[in-house]
Design a protein around this motif. Sequence first.
Motif, PDB file in Angstrom:
ATOM      1  N   MET A   1       0.850  -1.179   0.000  1.00 31.58           N
ATOM      2  CA  MET A   1       0.000   0.000   0.000  1.00 31.58           C
ATOM      3  C   MET A   1       0.895   1.242   0.000  1.00 31.58           C
ATOM      4  SD  MET A   1      -2.952   0.966   2.774  1.00 31.58           S
ATOM      5  CE  MET A   1      -4.196  -0.196   2.256  1.00 31.58           C
ATOM      6  N   ASN A   2       0.656   2.164  -0.901  1.00 31.93           N
ATOM      7  CA  ASN A   2       1.453   3.386  -0.930  1.00 31.93           C
ATOM      8  C   ASN A   2       0.684   4.545  -0.308  1.00 31.93           C
ATOM      9  OD1 ASN A   2      -0.240   4.555  -2.896  1.00 31.93           O
ATOM     10  ND2 ASN A   2       0.881   3.538  -4.540  1.00 31.93           N
ATOM     11  N   ASP A   3       1.332   5.668  -0.137  1.00 35.16           N
ATOM     12  CA  ASP A   3       0.726   6.814   0.538  1.00 35.16           C
ATOM     13  C   ASP A   3      -0.534   7.329  -0.141  1.00 35.16           C
ATOM     14  OD1 ASP A   3       2.620   6.748   2.503  1.00 35.16           O
ATOM     15  OD2 ASP A   3       3.887   8.273   1.586  1.00 35.16           O
ATOM     16  N   SER A   4      -0.648   7.175  -1.440  1.00 35.05           N
ATOM     17  CA  SER A   4      -1.806   7.718  -2.141  1.00 35.05           C
ATOM     18  C   SER A   4      -3.074   6.896  -1.901  1.00 35.05           C
ATOM     19  CB  SER A   4      -1.523   7.829  -3.638  1.00 35.05           C
ATOM     20  OG  SER A   4      -1.356   6.546  -4.194  1.00 35.05           O
ATOM     21  N   THR A   5      -2.951   5.685  -1.369  1.00 34.55           N
ATOM     22  CA  THR A   5      -4.128   4.860  -1.131  1.00 34.55           C
ATOM     23  C   THR A   5      -4.519   4.784   0.344  1.00 34.55           C
ATOM     24  OG1 THR A   5      -2.803   2.838  -0.980  1.00 34.55           O
ATOM     25  CG2 THR A   5      -3.670   3.438  -3.158  1.00 34.55           C
ATOM     26  N   VAL A   6      -3.745   5.392   1.227  1.00 36.43           N
ATOM     27  CA  VAL A   6      -4.035   5.361   2.654  1.00 36.43           C
ATOM     28  C   VAL A   6      -5.030   6.459   2.993  1.00 36.43           C
ATOM     29  CG1 VAL A   6      -3.055   5.624   4.964  1.00 36.43           C
ATOM     30  CG2 VAL A   6      -1.775   4.401   3.207  1.00 36.43           C
ATOM     31  N   THR A   7      -6.098   6.085   3.693  1.00 34.81           N
ATOM     32  CA  THR A   7      -7.097   7.055   4.119  1.00 34.81           C
ATOM     33  C   THR A   7      -6.983   7.239   5.626  1.00 34.81           C
ATOM     34  OG1 THR A   7      -8.567   6.354   2.362  1.00 34.81           O
ATOM     35  CG2 THR A   7      -9.551   7.582   4.174  1.00 34.81           C
ATOM     36  N   LEU A   8      -6.799   8.484   6.039  1.00 33.31           N
ATOM     37  CA  LEU A   8      -6.673   8.823   7.456  1.00 33.31           C
ATOM     38  C   LEU A   8      -7.698   9.901   7.791  1.00 33.31           C
ATOM     39  CD1 LEU A   8      -2.771   9.007   7.582  1.00 33.31           C
ATOM     40  CD2 LEU A   8      -4.220   7.080   8.234  1.00 33.31           C
ATOM     41  N   PRO A   9      -8.959   9.500   7.962  1.00 29.04           N
ATOM     42  CA  PRO A   9     -10.021  10.490   8.120  1.00 29.04           C
ATOM     43  C   PRO A   9     -10.203  11.040   9.525  1.00 29.04           C
ATOM     44  CG  PRO A   9     -10.950   8.305   8.120  1.00 29.04           C
ATOM     45  CD  PRO A   9      -9.476   8.150   7.859  1.00 29.04           C
ATOM     46  N   TRP A  10      -9.511  10.493  10.513  1.00 30.81           N
ATOM     47  CA  TRP A  10      -9.713  10.920  11.903  1.00 30.81           C
ATOM     48  C   TRP A  10      -8.567  11.801  12.368  1.00 30.81           C
ATOM     49  CZ3 TRP A  10     -14.334  10.249  13.826  1.00 30.81           C
ATOM     50  CH2 TRP A  10     -15.144   9.263  13.271  1.00 30.81           C
ATOM     51  N   LEU A  11      -8.912  12.960  12.905  1.00 26.98           N
ATOM     52  CA  LEU A  11      -7.930  13.929  13.388  1.00 26.98           C
ATOM     53  C   LEU A  11      -7.949  13.992  14.902  1.00 26.98           C
ATOM     54  CD1 LEU A  11      -8.832  16.980  11.127  1.00 26.98           C
ATOM     55  CD2 LEU A  11      -7.008  15.315  10.747  1.00 26.98           C
ATOM     56  N   VAL A  12      -6.783  14.213  15.483  1.00 31.19           N
ATOM     57  CA  VAL A  12      -6.696  14.600  16.886  1.00 31.19           C
ATOM     58  C   VAL A  12      -6.358  16.075  16.895  1.00 31.19           C
ATOM     59  CG1 VAL A  12      -5.434  14.346  19.055  1.00 31.19           C
ATOM     60  CG2 VAL A  12      -6.040  12.326  17.731  1.00 31.19           C
ATOM     61  N   ILE A  13      -7.172  16.856  17.584  1.00 35.96           N
ATOM     62  CA  ILE A  13      -7.022  18.304  17.661  1.00 35.96           C
ATOM     63  C   ILE A  13      -6.664  18.692  19.087  1.00 35.96           C
ATOM     64  CG2 ILE A  13      -8.178  20.542  17.307  1.00 35.96           C
ATOM     65  CD1 ILE A  13      -7.921  18.913  14.738  1.00 35.96           C
ATOM     66  N   ARG A  14      -5.783  19.671  19.212  1.00 37.93           N
ATOM     67  CA  ARG A  14      -5.399  20.212  20.518  1.00 37.93           C
ATOM     68  C   ARG A  14      -5.747  21.685  20.544  1.00 37.93           C
ATOM     69  NH1 ARG A  14      -0.231  22.929  21.591  1.00 37.93           N
ATOM     70  NH2 ARG A  14      -0.162  23.317  23.803  1.00 37.93           N
ATOM     71  N   GLN A  15      -6.333  22.136  21.641  1.00 38.52           N
ATOM     72  CA  GLN A  15      -6.600  23.556  21.828  1.00 38.52           C
ATOM     73  C   GLN A  15      -5.813  24.031  23.037  1.00 38.52           C
ATOM     74  OE1 GLN A  15     -10.614  24.990  21.291  1.00 38.52           O
ATOM     75  NE2 GLN A  15     -10.380  26.326  23.065  1.00 38.52           N
ATOM     76  N   ASP A  16      -5.038  25.109  22.851  1.00 37.15           N
ATOM     77  CA  ASP A  16      -4.241  25.626  23.959  1.00 37.15           C
ATOM     78  C   ASP A  16      -5.030  26.626  24.795  1.00 37.15           C
ATOM     79  OD1 ASP A  16      -4.142  28.120  22.645  1.00 37.15           O
ATOM     80  OD2 ASP A  16      -2.096  27.824  21.924  1.00 37.15           O
ATOM     81  N   ASP A  17      -4.388  27.172  25.805  1.00 40.26           N
ATOM     82  CA  ASP A  17      -5.044  28.088  26.733  1.00 40.26           C
ATOM     83  C   ASP A  17      -5.550  29.365  26.072  1.00 40.26           C
ATOM     84  OD1 ASP A  17      -4.507  26.307  28.771  1.00 40.26           O
ATOM     85  OD2 ASP A  17      -2.651  27.302  29.348  1.00 40.26           O
ATOM     86  N   ASN A  18      -4.995  29.721  24.916  1.00 37.18           N
ATOM     87  CA  ASN A  18      -5.396  30.939  24.206  1.00 37.18           C
ATOM     88  C   ASN A  18      -6.457  30.677  23.146  1.00 37.18           C
ATOM     89  OD1 ASN A  18      -3.537  32.612  25.615  1.00 37.18           O
ATOM     90  ND2 ASN A  18      -1.898  31.752  24.354  1.00 37.18           N
ATOM     91  N   GLY A  19      -6.928  29.435  23.051  1.00 32.90           N
ATOM     92  CA  GLY A  19      -7.950  29.103  22.074  1.00 32.90           C
ATOM     93  C   GLY A  19      -7.413  28.724  20.706  1.00 32.90           C
ATOM     94  N   ASN A  20      -6.092  28.671  20.555  1.00 29.03           N
ATOM     95  CA  ASN A  20      -5.496  28.259  19.291  1.00 29.03           C
ATOM     96  C   ASN A  20      -5.621  26.755  19.133  1.00 29.03           C
ATOM     97  OD1 ASN A  20      -4.440  30.903  18.601  1.00 29.03           O
ATOM     98  ND2 ASN A  20      -3.019  30.572  20.295  1.00 29.03           N
ATOM     99  N   ARG A  21      -5.978  26.318  17.926  1.00 30.29           N
ATOM    100  CA  ARG A  21      -6.159  24.893  17.655  1.00 30.29           C
ATOM    101  C   ARG A  21      -5.061  24.387  16.732  1.00 30.29           C
ATOM    102  NH1 ARG A  21     -12.678  24.413  16.725  1.00 30.29           N
ATOM    103  NH2 ARG A  21     -13.229  25.193  18.786  1.00 30.29           N
ATOM    104  N   TYR A  22      -4.619  23.167  17.009  1.00 29.32           N
ATOM    105  CA  TYR A  22      -3.545  22.537  16.249  1.00 29.32           C
ATOM    106  C   TYR A  22      -3.911  21.096  15.943  1.00 29.32           C
ATOM    107  CZ  TYR A  22      -1.096  26.450  18.349  1.00 29.32           C
ATOM    108  OH  TYR A  22      -0.739  27.704  18.762  1.00 29.32           O
ATOM    109  N   ARG A  23      -3.581  20.652  14.749  1.00 29.08           N
ATOM    110  CA  ARG A  23      -3.768  19.248  14.407  1.00 29.08           C
ATOM    111  C   ARG A  23      -2.579  18.474  14.959  1.00 29.08           C
ATOM    112  NH1 ARG A  23      -4.537  18.213   8.354  1.00 29.08           N
ATOM    113  NH2 ARG A  23      -2.398  18.864   8.350  1.00 29.08           N
ATOM    114  N   VAL A  24      -2.850  17.504  15.806  1.00 30.35           N
ATOM    115  CA  VAL A  24      -1.808  16.677  16.414  1.00 30.35           C
ATOM    116  C   VAL A  24      -1.436  15.533  15.476  1.00 30.35           C
ATOM    117  CG1 VAL A  24      -1.269  15.161  18.359  1.00 30.35           C
ATOM    118  CG2 VAL A  24      -2.549  17.277  18.746  1.00 30.35           C
TER     119      VAL A  24
END
Length: 60
Positions: free
Chosen positions: A1-24
């Motif tokens: 399986m190569n990278d073009s066929t891998v599906t990664l639909p679930w994200l982990v998101i982090r929100q810091d104390d200032n309300g900024n969001r980042y994809r983990v």
Amino acid sequence: MNDSTVTLPWLVIRQDDNGNRYRVGRYATRAEAQKVVDSLGARGHKQLYWVERIGSNATG
């Protein structure tokens, strides 16, 4: 399986104390993403972590 066929639909998101969001990371299953959230949350930091599916309207 190569990278073009891998599906990664679930994200982990982090929100810091200032309300900024980042994809983990992107994951193939919700269970895998939730395991990461649980692990990060167990570290005792005051950050907020959650799981989102790509394409959901949660992040706008």
